[in-house]
Design an enzyme around this catalytic site. Sequence first.
Site, mmCIF file in Angstrom:
data_model
loop_
_atom_site.group_PDB
_atom_site.id
_atom_site.type_symbol
_atom_site.label_atom_id
_atom_site.label_comp_id
_atom_site.label_asym_id
_atom_site.label_seq_id
_atom_site.Cartn_x
_atom_site.Cartn_y
_atom_site.Cartn_z
ATOM 1 N N ASP A 143 0.794 -1.235 0.000
ATOM 2 C CA ASP A 143 0.000 0.000 0.000
ATOM 3 C C ASP A 143 0.828 1.288 0.000
ATOM 4 O OD1 ASP A 143 0.728 -0.371 2.696
ATOM 5 O OD2 ASP A 143 -1.192 0.334 3.474
ATOM 6 N N ASP A 201 -4.907 3.485 -2.547
ATOM 7 C CA ASP A 201 -3.489 3.867 -2.452
ATOM 8 C C ASP A 201 -3.168 4.981 -3.456
ATOM 9 O OD1 ASP A 201 -3.450 1.657 -0.790
ATOM 10 O OD2 ASP A 201 -2.589 0.345 -2.312
#
Length: 310
Positions: free
Chosen positions: A29, A258
Site C-alpha cells: 500500500d 493507495d
Amino acid sequence: MKNIYFLGECMVELRAMSEATLHQSFAGDVYNSAVYLKRSFAQISTSVVTALGQDNLSKKMLERFKSEQLDTQFVFAHDTKVPGMYYIETDEHGERSFIYWRSDAAAKKIVDFLTPDLVEQLSQGDMFFFSGISLAVIEEGARERFWQIVTQLKNAGVKIVFDPNYRARLWKNTEETKAQYHLAFSVADITLPGVEDLATLYNVHSVDAVIEYLQKYKIEEIVVKNGPASVVTKHDNTLQSHTIIPVKNVVDTTSAGDAFNGVYLGARLSGLTIENAVQLAAKAAGAVIQQPGAIVPKDIFQLAMAEAAI
Ligand code: AMP
C-alpha cells in the site's frame, strides 16, 4: 523542495497468468501511494521507508523503487531476512484469492533501522505517512519506539498522515488494532479512511458516522473515501461532499485507495485546494482500477492524468 516519507512494507507479488505462468511484480500500500504521488508530482521528493533483504529479489525491488524515481536512502537491507510475498489467483468468475508469506518479512524490522540521526533527518520532512498495514507489520516490541519517533516528528512540525487500511488477518484481535489506531488518530494531522475499513472496528457504516466517530480527535484534515459513491472531507470545521464519476469498466480495484492517497497528498503538498486535490486523486484512482494490478503502466497512467489537467 517538498518531501514526504512513506513507511511500510513492499512485497513481491506473484500473479497466476495461466496454469504454468506466473507474473512477478512488486506492490504494497505505501509503495503504491509513493509511486502514484511521484508519477503525478515529479518535483516532490518521495521516499519509501522500509527494510528489504540482501537477496536478488530485494535488489530488484530496490531497482524498481529507483526506476520510479523514489528516494531510497531509507530503504535498508536486513542481514538475514527477505521481503514478504503474496500470490494472487483469479477464478473463472473474476473472484480473486490471495496467499501471503509475510510473517517473517524484513519490513517487520524497519523500526530497528531508524537510529536517532536518521529520525533527525526525517524530522526535516513535510509529511510522514503510515497505514494500518504499516502498524500491523511493525513488531509488537518495536511499537513503543515507533510512537516515540512519530511524536518526535510531529513535534518538529512534520505533518503526520494515517490511512487506517484495515486488514483483519494481520492483527491478533480487534482490541489490539483499536489500541494502535487510537494512538494513530491521536497524533494524525491528516487521515484518509475508507468507510469499509472502519465499519467492522467501530460499527460506523456511513461517511457521516465515520466523521462523527473521528470528532473526538484533533485531526486537521479528514478525507473519507467511499468507493464510487463519494468522498467527504472535513477541514477547519467545513464539511465538503465531492462527487465521484463512476468508472464503467472496472477491471481490478486493487490499490484504488493507495493511488487516491498518493495523488491527494502530492496535490496538497503542491498547494492545491482540497477540492482540486480530491478531483485529481479520484481521477488517478479511476485510471488505476481500469487496469489489472496495483501499479499500472506509466504511460497509461500519465495519459489519464493529463486529461484531468487541474
Ligand atoms: P475505495 O477504497 O473503494 O473507497 O476507493 C478509493 C477511491 O477510488 C475512491 O475514493 C474513488 O475515488 C475511487 N473509486 C473506487 N471505485 C470507483 C469506481 N467504481 N468508479 C470510480 N472511482 C472509483
